[in-house]
Structures are given as structure tokens and as C-alpha cells.
Design a protein around this motif. Structure first.
Motif, PDB file in Angstrom:
ATOM      1  N   THR A  46       0.807  -1.221   0.000  1.00 18.25           N
ATOM      2  CA  THR A  46       0.000   0.000   0.000  1.00 18.25           C
ATOM      3  C   THR A  46       0.841   1.273   0.000  1.00 18.25           C
ATOM      4  OG1 THR A  46      -0.202  -0.087   2.411  1.00 18.25           O
ATOM      5  CG2 THR A  46      -1.971  -1.090   1.112  1.00 18.25           C
ATOM      6  N   ALA A  47       1.999   1.269   0.633  1.00 18.74           N
ATOM      7  CA  ALA A  47       2.827   2.479   0.682  1.00 18.74           C
ATOM      8  C   ALA A  47       3.293   2.917  -0.713  1.00 18.74           C
ATOM      9  CB  ALA A  47       4.003   2.278   1.624  1.00 18.74           C
ATOM     10  N   PRO A  48       3.847   2.038  -1.549  1.00 18.55           N
ATOM     11  CA  PRO A  48       4.217   2.480  -2.898  1.00 18.55           C
ATOM     12  C   PRO A  48       3.019   2.945  -3.720  1.00 18.55           C
ATOM     13  CG  PRO A  48       5.324   0.422  -2.401  1.00 18.55           C
ATOM     14  CD  PRO A  48       4.343   0.668  -1.306  1.00 18.55           C
ATOM     15  N   MET A  49       1.874   2.280  -3.555  1.00 17.44           N
ATOM     16  CA  MET A  49       0.685   2.723  -4.286  1.00 17.44           C
ATOM     17  C   MET A  49       0.286   4.128  -3.839  1.00 17.44           C
ATOM     18  SD  MET A  49      -1.453  -0.876  -4.332  1.00 17.44           S
ATOM     19  CE  MET A  49      -2.997  -0.047  -4.337  1.00 17.44           C
ATOM     20  N   PHE A  50       0.339   4.396  -2.542  1.00 18.73           N
ATOM     21  CA  PHE A  50       0.015   5.721  -2.027  1.00 18.73           C
ATOM     22  C   PHE A  50       0.984   6.757  -2.579  1.00 18.73           C
ATOM     23  CE2 PHE A  50       0.829   9.029   1.127  1.00 18.73           C
ATOM     24  CZ  PHE A  50      -0.421   9.627   1.162  1.00 18.73           C
ATOM     25  N   VAL A  52       2.656   6.675  -5.416  1.00 25.54           N
ATOM     26  CA  VAL A  52       2.366   6.896  -6.832  1.00 25.54           C
ATOM     27  C   VAL A  52       1.143   7.796  -6.995  1.00 25.54           C
ATOM     28  CG1 VAL A  52       1.571   5.757  -8.940  1.00 25.54           C
ATOM     29  CG2 VAL A  52       3.486   4.804  -7.652  1.00 25.54           C
ATOM     30  N   VAL A  53       0.073   7.511  -6.259  1.00 27.09           N
ATOM     31  CA  VAL A  53      -1.147   8.323  -6.363  1.00 27.09           C
ATOM     32  C   VAL A  53      -0.878   9.756  -5.903  1.00 27.09           C
ATOM     33  CG1 VAL A  53      -3.474   8.619  -5.427  1.00 27.09           C
ATOM     34  CG2 VAL A  53      -2.716   6.378  -6.206  1.00 27.09           C
ATOM     35  N   ALA A  54      -0.162   9.924  -4.811  1.00 29.36           N
ATOM     36  CA  ALA A  54       0.148  11.267  -4.305  1.00 29.36           C
ATOM     37  C   ALA A  54       1.015  12.037  -5.300  1.00 29.36           C
ATOM     38  CB  ALA A  54       0.842  11.169  -2.957  1.00 29.36           C
ATOM     39  N   THR A  55       1.963  11.366  -5.941  1.00 24.71           N
ATOM     40  CA  THR A  55       2.816  12.021  -6.934  1.00 24.71           C
ATOM     41  C   THR A  55       2.005  12.470  -8.146  1.00 24.71           C
ATOM     42  OG1 THR A  55       4.675  10.651  -6.230  1.00 24.71           O
ATOM     43  CG2 THR A  55       4.866  11.733  -8.372  1.00 24.71           C
ATOM     44  N   ILE A  56       1.099  11.633  -8.609  1.00 23.86           N
ATOM     45  CA  ILE A  56       0.258  12.014  -9.751  1.00 23.86           C
ATOM     46  C   ILE A  56      -0.624  13.204  -9.398  1.00 23.86           C
ATOM     47  CG2 ILE A  56      -1.667  11.228 -11.196  1.00 23.86           C
ATOM     48  CD1 ILE A  56      -0.316   8.445 -11.165  1.00 23.86           C
ATOM     49  N   GLN A  57      -1.217  13.194  -8.208  1.00 22.47           N
ATOM     50  CA  GLN A  57      -2.051  14.321  -7.790  1.00 22.47           C
ATOM     51  C   GLN A  57      -1.229  15.600  -7.671  1.00 22.47           C
ATOM     52  OE1 GLN A  57      -3.943  13.039  -4.173  1.00 22.47           O
ATOM     53  NE2 GLN A  57      -5.669  12.124  -5.283  1.00 22.47           N
ATOM     54  N   LEU A  58      -0.021  15.493  -7.143  1.00 29.64           N
ATOM     55  CA  LEU A  58       0.852  16.665  -7.020  1.00 29.64           C
ATOM     56  C   LEU A  58       1.216  17.215  -8.392  1.00 29.64           C
ATOM     57  CD1 LEU A  58       2.431  18.441  -5.016  1.00 29.64           C
ATOM     58  CD2 LEU A  58       4.334  16.862  -5.318  1.00 29.64           C
TER      59      LEU A  58
END
Length: 72
Positions: A46-50, A52-58
Motif C-alpha cells: 500500500t505504501a508504494p501505491m500511495f 504513486v497516487v500522491a505524486t500524480i495528484q501533485l
């Protein structure tokens, strides 16, 4: 971590049992130790998925901010 290891190794000998009997469909885990292991290891997924999602949103927010200003 040391406490969990101690309870796992010596808990039943000291009559400390955190795995009470329950119905067969109670959950997907045979005991609390198995559930703890699953949730401990699930962070590695879950940490790498989080991240990746946070980087895309940023990047999306930065792009929106950058597009607001005209080219100079």
C-alpha cells in the motif's frame, strides 16, 4: 516488536491466550498473529501505491497552477 515476540513464544505457557474460540466464519485469519502479519506486510504494497497516487495528484495540481499563468 519485542512484546509481540515474547507473547508469541511464551504467552500460552504463561496462560495468556489472546486467541479466544469463535465461530468458523469470524474472519479470514486463523489467529491474531496471522492477522498482524498480514497487516504488517500489506504496508509494503500500500505504501508504494500511495506514493504513486500522491505524486500524480501533485503533478496534476502543479500543472493546473502552471497553466493559469500566461507564457512570458
Amino acid at each position: 516488536m519485542i512484546t509481540l515476540t515474547f507473547l508469541k513464544l511464551f504467552g500460552k505457557k504463561m496462560e495468556i491466550d489472546y486467541d479466544p474460540p469463535h465461530e468458523p466464519d469470524y474472519d479470514d485469519y486463523k489467529n491474531n498473529a496471522e492477522a498482524y502479519l498480514f497487516f504488517s506486510l500489506s504496508w509494503f504494497v500500500t505504501a508504494p501505491m500511495f506514493i504513486v497516487v500522491a505524486t500524480i495528484q501533485l503533478l496534476y495540481k502543479f500543472t493546473q497552477w502552471f497553466m493559469k499563468y500566461p507564457n512570458v
